[in-house]
Enzyme design. Structure first.
Site, PDB file in Angstrom:
ATOM      1  N   TRP A 102       0.814  -1.211   0.000  1.00 42.36           N
ATOM      2  CA  TRP A 102       0.000   0.000   0.000  1.00 42.36           C
ATOM      3  C   TRP A 102       0.850   1.265   0.000  1.00 42.36           C
ATOM      4  CZ3 TRP A 102      -4.454  -0.106  -1.952  1.00 42.36           C
ATOM      5  CH2 TRP A 102      -5.260  -1.252  -1.857  1.00 42.36           C
ATOM      6  N   ASP A 175      -1.353   6.986   6.139  1.00 44.30           N
ATOM      7  CA  ASP A 175      -2.467   6.194   5.628  1.00 44.30           C
ATOM      8  C   ASP A 175      -2.807   5.164   6.703  1.00 44.30           C
ATOM      9  OD1 ASP A 175      -4.186   4.406   4.452  1.00 44.30           O
ATOM     10  OD2 ASP A 175      -2.835   3.826   2.825  1.00 44.30           O
ATOM     11  N   LYS A 199     -12.588  -0.974   6.877  1.00 49.53           N
ATOM     12  CA  LYS A 199     -11.904  -1.904   7.773  1.00 49.53           C
ATOM     13  C   LYS A 199     -12.333  -1.686   9.233  1.00 49.53           C
ATOM     14  CE  LYS A 199      -8.120  -1.768   4.470  1.00 49.53           C
ATOM     15  NZ  LYS A 199      -8.300  -3.066   3.823  1.00 49.53           N
TER      16      LYS A 199
END
Length: 365
Positions: A102, A175, A199
């Site tokens: 990511w 992030d 999430k």
């Protein structure tokens, strides 16, 4: 039917109590005769929902007054572009710290707007164990960099960074899509925190951005209006029609977290879940995890079996046992159990019980 436990990395399971409340209110919210998803985002009723959600999030994270909270469309990937567009200002470069997939994908997007200085902060490994360098060894280019970006929890590789680097006057951007709200956090150490909702916050399609006030007036002219932090903040995240139902559900999750005792309480539960699962993996030579103990994610637990030839049987039998979505990401293979806030400890115990049974079966015991 037996309880089903969903270990998907995202969209992830929501708290059962939240789903029950949403189901109860789905057709007739607050005795209005309509669903909350049918309410105008500019109506008094919906503005009350949105305002309460933001305040509950501020309470949970102790967000200082000099930070704005934005509820945005586009998920985490949308923020890969929104961050450089909003805070580069007159600078032309930014530092990106790499720990996994990511953080690498954020680089791909960042390069469209500026010079990206990439720094791999993983330790060199000779034994196959993955570890992150201490924050004191992370390289920041210079004061000419607009911001430093990193991903404190890599969902795919199961790597978590507990250190928070001191970047001085350079804004730190994180992030936190997969570990936000999993533990208390000192917001003041960051310029921007963003997180895809799917999430630990709510349904997919929504992102939450927490941005310091002094960073709100740097957006490039070409920044799309719906990703312009200043414009969105000035309009209460309602410059355009927001994802109202996702925002509502996020608000229910925030209230659920408060009812659990807040982030200190949920941190203890998360630590216990991770301790149980990693403890079982470490106790068996049939299962393995290659992340150094200090960097093991408490949200995403990847693991391998004694042979990848057993993966298909493991996944099928797990599904038959109502343990869903345990297949690891295609990049790394193996298995992955995502045990976000909504995963009860009973789900982790059920997984361990299944893993033990499967191991005994394969050993012929």
């Amino acid at each position: 039917m037996s309880q089903t436990y969903n270990f998907c990395a995202g969209p992830a399971m929501l708290p059962h109590a939240v789903m029950e409340q949403a189901q109860k209110e789905f057709i007739n919210w607050n005795n209005t005769g309509v669903s909350v998803m049918e309410l105008s985002h500019r109506s008094k009723d919906y503005i009350a929902v949105a305002t309460a959600a933001e305040q509950d999030l501020r309470d949970l994270l102790a967000i200082p007054d000099n930070y704005k909270v934005i509820f945005s469309q586009g998920g985490g990937r949308g923020q890969f572009a929104a961050v450089p567009l909003n805070i580069l200002g007159d600078k032309t470069q930014a530092d990106y710290l790499l720990t996994g997939q990511w953080s690498k994908l954020a680089v791909v997007e960042g390069k469209k707007y500026c010079q990206v200085n990439e720094s791999n902060i993983l330790m060199p490994s000779t034994d196959g164990i993955v570890a992150v360098k201490p924050a004191s060894q992370w390289q920041i280019s210079s004061k000419n960099t607009a911001y430093v970006h990193y991903c404190p929890n890599e969902t795919i590789e199961g790597i978590e960074i507990n250190d928070i680097p001191d970047t001085g006057d350079i804004p730190l951007v994180a992030d936190m899509s997969s570990n936000i709200l999993s533990k208390p956090l000192d917001i003041s150490k960051f310029g921007i925190i963003y997180a895809g909702a799917q999430k630990n916050i709510g349904p997919s399609g929504l992102a939450v951005v927490i941005v310091r006030d002094d960073l709100l007036d740097k957006a490039k002219q070409e920044t799309p209006s719906i990703f312009n932090y200043k414009l969105m903040a000035e309009n209460g995240s309602m410059f355009n029609t927001p994802p109202t139902y996702s925002w509502y559900l996020a608000g229910l999750v925030f209230k659920w977290l408060k009812a659990q005792g807040g982030l200190s309480a949920i941190e203890e539960i998360n630590a216990e879940k991770a301790k149980l699962l990693y403890g079982y993996i470490d106790s068996s030579d049939f299962y393995g995890n290659n992340v150094a103990t200090v960097n093991r994610s408490k949200m995403n637990v990847p693991f391998t079996l004694a042979s990848s030839d057993l993966d298909a049987a493991f996944l099928q039998q797990a599904q038959d046992a109502n343990l869903m979505a345990l297949k690891g990401h295609r990049i790394v293979g193996g298995m992955r159990a995502s045990i976000y806030n909504a995963m009860p400890i009973e789900g982790v115990k059920a997984l361990i019980g299944f893993m033990e049974k499967f191991e005994r079966q394969q050993r012929g015991l």
